[in-house]
Design a protein around this motif. Structure first.
Motif, PDB file in Angstrom:
ATOM      1  N   ASP A 154      46.827   0.935   2.455  1.00 43.36           N
ATOM      2  CA  ASP A 154      46.141  -0.341   2.647  1.00 43.36           C
ATOM      3  C   ASP A 154      45.464  -0.676   1.309  1.00 43.36           C
ATOM      4  N   VAL A 155      45.976  -1.682   0.619  1.00 43.22           N
ATOM      5  CA  VAL A 155      45.446  -1.996  -0.714  1.00 43.22           C
ATOM      6  C   VAL A 155      44.011  -2.513  -0.669  1.00 43.22           C
ATOM      7  N   GLN A 156      43.591  -3.094   0.447  1.00 41.04           N
ATOM      8  CA  GLN A 156      42.189  -3.512   0.564  1.00 41.04           C
ATOM      9  C   GLN A 156      41.273  -2.295   0.609  1.00 41.04           C
ATOM     10  N   VAL A 157      41.722  -1.250   1.265  1.00 38.49           N
ATOM     11  CA  VAL A 157      40.955   0.000   1.294  1.00 38.49           C
ATOM     12  C   VAL A 157      40.962   0.629  -0.098  1.00 38.49           C
ATOM     13  N   LEU A 158      42.086   0.545  -0.807  1.00 32.54           N
ATOM     14  CA  LEU A 158      42.128   1.049  -2.180  1.00 32.54           C
ATOM     15  C   LEU A 158      41.123   0.307  -3.053  1.00 32.54           C
ATOM     16  N   SER A 159      41.025  -0.992  -2.904  1.00 29.33           N
ATOM     17  CA  SER A 159      40.056  -1.783  -3.657  1.00 29.33           C
ATOM     18  C   SER A 159      38.631  -1.297  -3.360  1.00 29.33           C
ATOM     19  N   GLU A 160      38.357  -1.038  -2.097  1.00 28.70           N
ATOM     20  CA  GLU A 160      37.053  -0.503  -1.704  1.00 28.70           C
ATOM     21  C   GLU A 160      36.806   0.861  -2.361  1.00 28.70           C
ATOM     22  N   LEU A 161      37.834   1.698  -2.404  1.00 24.30           N
ATOM     23  CA  LEU A 161      37.727   3.019  -3.022  1.00 24.30           C
ATOM     24  C   LEU A 161      37.457   2.915  -4.523  1.00 24.30           C
ATOM     25  N   GLY A 215      35.531   9.125   4.298  1.00 23.27           N
ATOM     26  CA  GLY A 215      35.652   8.020   5.241  1.00 23.27           C
ATOM     27  C   GLY A 215      36.605   6.945   4.754  1.00 23.27           C
ATOM     28  N   ILE A 216      36.542   6.638   3.475  1.00 30.15           N
ATOM     29  CA  ILE A 216      37.449   5.635   2.903  1.00 30.15           C
ATOM     30  C   ILE A 216      38.874   6.186   2.864  1.00 30.15           C
ATOM     31  N   LEU A 217      39.015   7.417   2.399  1.00 26.30           N
ATOM     32  CA  LEU A 217      40.348   8.016   2.295  1.00 26.30           C
ATOM     33  C   LEU A 217      41.039   8.125   3.649  1.00 26.30           C
ATOM     34  N   ARG A 270      35.949   0.480  -6.125  1.00 33.42           N
ATOM     35  CA  ARG A 270      34.551   0.049  -6.316  1.00 33.42           C
ATOM     36  C   ARG A 270      33.580   1.189  -5.997  1.00 33.42           C
ATOM     37  N   ALA A 271      33.861   1.931  -4.926  1.00 31.72           N
ATOM     38  CA  ALA A 271      32.997   3.068  -4.566  1.00 31.72           C
ATOM     39  C   ALA A 271      33.037   4.133  -5.657  1.00 31.72           C
ATOM     40  N   GLY A 272      34.208   4.371  -6.226  1.00 29.15           N
ATOM     41  CA  GLY A 272      34.334   5.348  -7.302  1.00 29.15           C
ATOM     42  C   GLY A 272      33.541   4.951  -8.531  1.00 29.15           C
ATOM     43  N   LEU A 273      33.598   3.668  -8.900  1.00 31.19           N
ATOM     44  CA  LEU A 273      32.827   3.188 -10.054  1.00 31.19           C
ATOM     45  C   LEU A 273      31.327   3.291  -9.794  1.00 31.19           C
TER      46      LEU A 273
END
Length: 144
Positions: free
Chosen positions: A120-127, A96-98, A129-132
């Motif tokens: 979208d760097v805001q989506v990358l930031s979300e990714l 969903g994020i990707l 955090r989700a990865g961690l």
């Protein structure tokens, strides 16, 4: 069983010196922007892993086989052909994020981006955090 001898290990190399050595001016600017993004998203200071990977946090893994070691929790490498972004241990649950990220290619535990303007760097930031969060469910993540 003893810890594995990973080829990629943390070094004492300065992240700032590494960023200053990035050849292409555009890639150097993107690397600095990613450094700021990763610092904000993780709350961790960066550490060089090997000669060209900037890592944020680390985790200790131990597989059922007995193999164990330490690796960066997340990070990136500003390669000549693309920006390589590391989200450990993989992307299994991040569809969903990707889907909202923008133009990218996937590897097993890495994401390839030609240029930051493609995503979208805001989506990358979300990714990040989700990865961690996902990684922390498997192996505890430490700041260094």
């Amino acid at each position: 069983m003893s810890r594995s001898q990973n080829k990629t290990v943390p070094t004492d190399q300065s992240v700032e010196d590494f960023l200053n050595s990035v050849q292409s001016e555009r890639r150097a600017e993107e690397a600095r922007a990613l450094d700021e993004l990763f610092r904000a998203a993780t709350g961790f200071d960066p550490v060089m892993w090997g000669p060209s990977m900037i890592g944020y946090g680390r985790y200790h893994y131990r597989y059922a086989s007995g193999r164990e070691g330490d690796f960066l929790a997340t990070g990136f490498s500003p390669r000549k052909s693309s920006l390589v972004i590391y989200i450990m241990p993989g992307y299994a649950d991040f569809g969903g994020i990707l889907a909202r990220l923008g133009k990218h290619k996937l590897g097993k535990s890495c994401l390839y981006v030609n240029k930051l303007a493609d995503i979208d760097v805001q989506v990358l930031s979300e990714l990040i955090r989700a990865g961690l969060t996902d990684l922390g469910r498997i192996w505890p993540v430490e700041p260094r």
